[in-house]
Design an enzyme around this catalytic site. Structure first.
Site, PDB file in Angstrom:
ATOM      1  N   SER A 535       0.725  -1.326   0.045  1.00 28.15           N
ATOM      2  CA  SER A 535      -0.159   0.118  -0.030  1.00 28.15           C
ATOM      3  C   SER A 535       1.230   1.106  -0.100  1.00 28.15           C
ATOM      4  O   SER A 535       0.119   2.653   0.766  1.00 28.15           O
ATOM      5  CB  SER A 535      -0.874   0.044   0.961  1.00 28.15           C
ATOM      6  N   SER A 699       0.114  -3.317  -7.027  1.00 22.67           N
ATOM      7  CA  SER A 699      -1.134  -4.403  -7.615  1.00 22.67           C
ATOM      8  C   SER A 699      -1.209  -3.892  -8.975  1.00 22.67           C
ATOM      9  O   SER A 699      -2.901  -4.403  -9.413  1.00 22.67           O
ATOM     10  CB  SER A 699      -2.722  -4.104  -6.687  1.00 22.67           C
ATOM     11  N   GLY A 869      -3.960  -6.420  -3.598  1.00 20.36           N
ATOM     12  CA  GLY A 869      -3.091  -6.793  -2.792  1.00 20.36           C
ATOM     13  C   GLY A 869      -3.345  -5.623  -1.791  1.00 20.36           C
ATOM     14  O   GLY A 869      -2.741  -5.803  -0.711  1.00 20.36           O
ATOM     15  N   GLU A 870      -2.571  -4.603  -1.994  1.00 20.16           N
ATOM     16  CA  GLU A 870      -2.493  -3.563  -1.450  1.00 20.16           C
ATOM     17  C   GLU A 870      -3.660  -2.668  -0.740  1.00 20.16           C
ATOM     18  O   GLU A 870      -3.975  -2.481   0.121  1.00 20.16           O
ATOM     19  CB  GLU A 870      -2.538  -2.023  -2.119  1.00 20.16           C
ATOM     20  N   LEU A 871      -4.949  -2.717  -1.097  1.00 21.43           N
ATOM     21  CA  LEU A 871      -6.343  -2.771  -0.661  1.00 21.43           C
ATOM     22  C   LEU A 871      -6.299  -2.559   0.807  1.00 21.43           C
ATOM     23  O   LEU A 871      -7.077  -1.622   1.901  1.00 21.43           O
ATOM     24  CB  LEU A 871      -7.463  -2.889  -1.291  1.00 21.43           C
TER      25      LEU A 871
END
Length: 909
Positions: A535, A699, A869-871
């Site tokens: 993130s 991501s 993946g980042e969310l």
């Protein structure tokens, strides 16, 4: 040396060992049982768990002299093998318990120890067991691991048939959106998949083991190196210094924006003039064993002239601070954000409600269970091959080749199967070091960090110091924002300017704020160098803006959810960078959260006591999918002689699911020919063999490489079509003289880098959106915060694989808890272990993690997919901080919110 007779997996072993050697090292080194992994090496992660005489033990801290003669030891290899799986291993696969998979053997062995004693455990029994035995996972959030144990117990009790633990995709159905287990899951749960340290043990006999001579100060001039004593130590082959590096002896930081005042060539491979941070590599000892190399490294004498160390951005920005890199100012990059009208008149308008705050998000350590590891050798083709945990093999090739004195075609980078990196391996760490050793000695060279080195000599999340102001009408409509942020990026510039631009993109993101002025800067310091972390830049950004939204709601007398609902993106809204969002799920996500939020508030009010105060907090999170601007990727789709298919990419997998993402994306097209997913192969990234799919960060891979896979498969299927219907086989394609491999390329056309003078642009075509809710209990007598429950309502477009997406969400929430409450790498010594740095074990993470999905198809995503993946780590930490405030009235603005900070605020200090 001592002789030991004991039994391993039912087989009698009679061997001679070093009494002070660990059981883990004997199992792995002398017996070749590499399914037992060594992570922390300090008994804090449980990756090395085995069962000895019926008890689960951590073999990395069990010395052989403490192993009784006749002892019975069971390792993962004895639990079950491919073709003969234990129910725990099958359950681990079907529940998605093996993400990076490095911790899986230790967890499964530990769980077997529990089920051998108790075949009917409760979920809390399982959680207590893993807490007691220090089984640590950084990927999964623990939920699927407990699920797996509970189902395995049902099989052992006869309440579930073993075949019910097998996933079966209906014939002819696409795997896209299914819960198909990862292709690598079998190797991970059986311990048969070789990670870096396992591969290092299987190098040829002439391989050299490396140890680093590292700086024990944070800033110094290097005056001299004396290796004479080290060269006399047993087993030492050589001691290498900067004089043995044939190239520029620098790793390029790949300057992103031309206004950067540095040139990017600021990180030495081996220090030649200065030490810039604690742990910097000064020399490399090459020896016959790791133990001999480390012993000799202690004998190398380094002459240093210690300089003032600036361990924070404010210190490095002080007027009397010297330049850390002479000739380059410590503030080496600046950017502005200019959107709409001037903000000063709006903030001075008496009809406006304004709020302001200062926020600091800490230097978060990645804390993978597998420490950094890699090796290098000269290939028969004349290339230097470097194997590592790289999540950007093509990127790293170009970052390190000039420093080694090689042309790009003289070097190949290979990504090993790896334990999670969570982004730190977006930067090269040891790649150049093992390359130097292999080039200088002509022999294979292997280097494995211990956990202290992992903590002290790999990158960390860069702290942000942020001042933020909002102006809103009295009914809560946001009108203006002013922001000022300083990024403490450590001593090395790589990607620092890009990280600073993330403040432009994500401070205040999620809301239609028509008028914005902001200033950001990247600051060089002597603390740990800043690397990518999941993130990237958004947890820092959202900590300020999502905290300030709650502060504004309080001042307005509005509910925090309703204030967000009023201002979140809708058609006609624009982002802080002036971009039109591609979809507008935030109102729907908040609508789904609202009844749960209201129920949680009522529950918190009802259950609070005089000493235990309960609270509820929410936050919004957004992240883009890709590298800024027109990001691109390439993939190849190939029909093999046996009529299986191989999808060639360099989609690096560090636990997020490159294998399953590749297979499910390709299967969406290939299943139309009747191809089952098990006939689709993926590739391990290798720059000598694979196309350039770019790095696995931001991501981006599911969107950018997913589109490239889609294009390649479409081209292959088109070529295989028969005029009268049906599809050609490999032999028919060859007979027709048609190619059997097709390339697919895709670029995010229309994306545009943000302007450094205004911050305006269209950096990403695809975004992820989420709304977080945390329910906490604060003990006002101690300041301790316990997270009771978390909910994430998210939209990541079309879900490509349900197991992978769920796992990413759960894991991100767990990391958010650590970020909010415990994790830090401020104290270089105190925070050099997992426990010292605040690793969140299973009892810190609630079992009650609820996931809610909306699937808004993304116009530019493959089949409508975004990344994921980042969310889940964009802003869960802020929902926790907001919940603490809701519970007891304490607002923490300097993370982590350790008990002593909360207590001090409660006491008015």
């Amino acid at each position: 040396m001592i002789q030991k007779r004991f039994f391993v997996n039912g087989v009698e072993r009679n061997i001679v060992v070093d009494g002070d050697a660990s059981l883990a090292d004997v199992l792995r080194g002398q017996m070749g049982l590499t399914g037992t992994k060594v992570g922390c090496g300090e008994g804090q992660c449980g990756a090395c768990s085995v069962i000895m005489n019926g008890k689960v033990i951590r073999s990395c801290v069990t010395k052989m002299k403490r192993v009784d003669d006749g002892a019975k030891v069971e390792t993962i290899e004895g639990v079950g093998q491919p073709g003969n799986l234990h129910p725990l291993q099958q359950a681990w696969m079907v529940h998605g318990g093996a993400q990076c998979g490095f911790c899986s053997p230790g967890f499964i062995v530990s769980a077997k120890g529990l089920l051998d004693q108790n075949q009917n455990p409760s979920r809390e029994d399982v959680r207590d067991w893993f807490q007691k035995h220090r089984n640590a996972c950084r990927c999964t959030g623990y939920v699927p691991l407990v699920d797996a144990v509970m189902d395995a117990a049902k099989v052992l009790r006869g309440e579930m048939k073993p075949e019910e633990l097998e996933f079966k995709l209906p014939e002819g159905q696409s795997a896209l959106g299914s819960s198909l287990p990862r292709p690598t899951a079998l190797g991970k749960v059986t311990g048969t998949l070789d990670y870096g340290a396992d591969l290092g043990m299987k190098l040829p006999d002439n391989a050299l083991h490396l140890a680093l001579v590292q700086a024990q100060v944070s800033h110094a001039n290097l005056k001299g190196i004396d290796a004479s004593e080290a060269l006399k130590m047993p087993g030492v082959h050589s001691v290498l210094t900067h004089k043995d590096v044939k190239g520029k002896n620098r790793i390029t930081g790949l300057i992103t924006f031309p206004t950067n005042k540095g040139d990017g060539w600021d990180r030495p491979i081996l220090c030649d003039e200065k030490v810039f941070q604690y742990g910097d590599a000064i020399a490399i000892v090459c020896a016959d064993t790791e133990a001999n190399a480390r012993a000799a490294a202690d004998k190398v004498k380094v002459d240093l002239e210690v300089l003032p160390a600036y361990l924070s951005a404010p210190e490095a920005m002080a007027e009397d601070a010297i330049e850390i890199h002479p000739g380059t100012p410590n503030v080496y990059y600046e950017t502005q954000l200019v959107k709409g009208e001037e903000t000063a008149p709006i903030f001075s308008d008496s009809n406006m409600v304004t709020v302001e705050g200062d926020f600091y998000l800490q230097r978060q350590p990645h804390m993978p269970i597998e420490p950094d590891v890699g090796f290098a050798y000269m290939g028969d083709d004349g290339k230097l091959y470097i194997h590592s945990k790289s999540i950007g093999v093509h990127l790293h090739l170009y970052m390190i080749a000039p420093g080694l004195g090689l042309e790009a075609d003289q070097l190949a980078l290979v990504a090993n199967p790896m334990g999670g990196t969570f982004g730190y391996k977006f930067s090269p760490t040891m790649e150049a070091l093992v390359g130097v050793a292999a080039l200088a000695t002509g022999r294979p060279a292997f280097l494995r960090y211990n956990y202290k080195q992992q903590q002290q000599y790999t990158g960390k999340r860069s702290p942000f110091w942020i001042n933020l102001k909002f102006a809103a009408t009295k009914d809560g409509e946001l009108k203006a924002m002013e922001s000022d942020w300083s990024v403490d990026h450590g001593p090395y510039s790589e990607f620092g300017d890009l990280l600073t631009m993330r403040g432009t993109q994500f401070i205040g993101a999620g809301y239609n704020i028509p008028n914005i002025r902001g200033n950001g800067r990247t600051v060089c310091t002597n603390h740990a160098w800043g690397s990518a972390f999941r993130s990237y830049g958004s947890p820092q950004s959202f900590f300020s803006s999502e905290s300030l939204m709650d502060m504004l709601a309080e001042k307005l007398g509005m509910d925090p959810l309703e204030l967000r609902y009023k201002n979140c993106y809708r058609p006609g809204s624009t982002t802080p960078t002036g971009q039109d969002p591609e979809v507008f799920p935030l109102p729907d996500l908040l609508d789904k959260l609202r009844p749960k939020y209201q129920a949680a508030k009522e529950k918190a009010k009802k259950e609070s006591t005089d000493t235990l105060k309960k609270g509820v907090g929410i936050s919004l999170g957004i992240y883009g999918c890709g590298l800024d601007g027109p990001d691109s990727s390439e993939a190849w789709a190939e029909l093999n002689p046996d009529d299986t298919f191989t999808i060639h990419t360099s989609w690096q997998d560090h636990g997020q699911g490159a294998d399953i993402g590749c297979v499910c994306t390709a299967h969406e097209i290939l299943h139309k020919m009747g191809v089952p997913p098990e006939k689709i192969n993926f590739t391990w990234p290798n720059t000598a063999k694979c196309p350039n799919s770019g790095p696995s960060g931001g991501s981006r891979q599911q969107v950018v490489t997913g589109n490239a896979i889609r294009v390649a498969c479409e081209e292959l299927v088109k070529a295989m079509e028969k005029p009268g219907g049906g599809f050609m086989t490999y032999s028919e394609m060859k007979a027709a003289d048609k190619p059997t491999k097709y390339e697919g390329k895709w670029s995010a056309a229309g994306a545009k880098d943000c302007d450094t003078a205004t911050g305006q642009g269209k950096p990403f075509l695809v975004y992820m959106y989420g709304a977080f809710m945390s329910e906490v209990t604060v003990d006002i007598t101690t300041g301790e915060t316990k997270v009771d429950r978390m909910t994430l309502a998210g939209d990541v477009g079309k879900i490509v694989n349900k197991l992978a997406v769920d796992g990413q969400m759960w894991g991100g929430l767990a990391q958010g808890i650590g970020l909010a409450l415990s994790e830090d790498f401020e104290d270089i010594q105190k925070h050099a272990s997992m426990v010292g740095a605040g690793f969140p074990y299973i009892k810190t993470v609630p079992d009650d993690l609820e996931l809610i999905y909306i699937e808004s198809p993304r116009p530019d995503g493959p089949y409508g997919a975004a990344g994921v993946g980042e969310l889940p780590l964009t802003s869960p930490h802020v929902s926790i901080i907001n919940a603490i405030s809701n519970a007891c009235g304490v607002r923490i603005t300097h993370l982590p919110a350790r008990p002593e900070k909360v207590l001090a605020k409660l006491q008015g200090k």
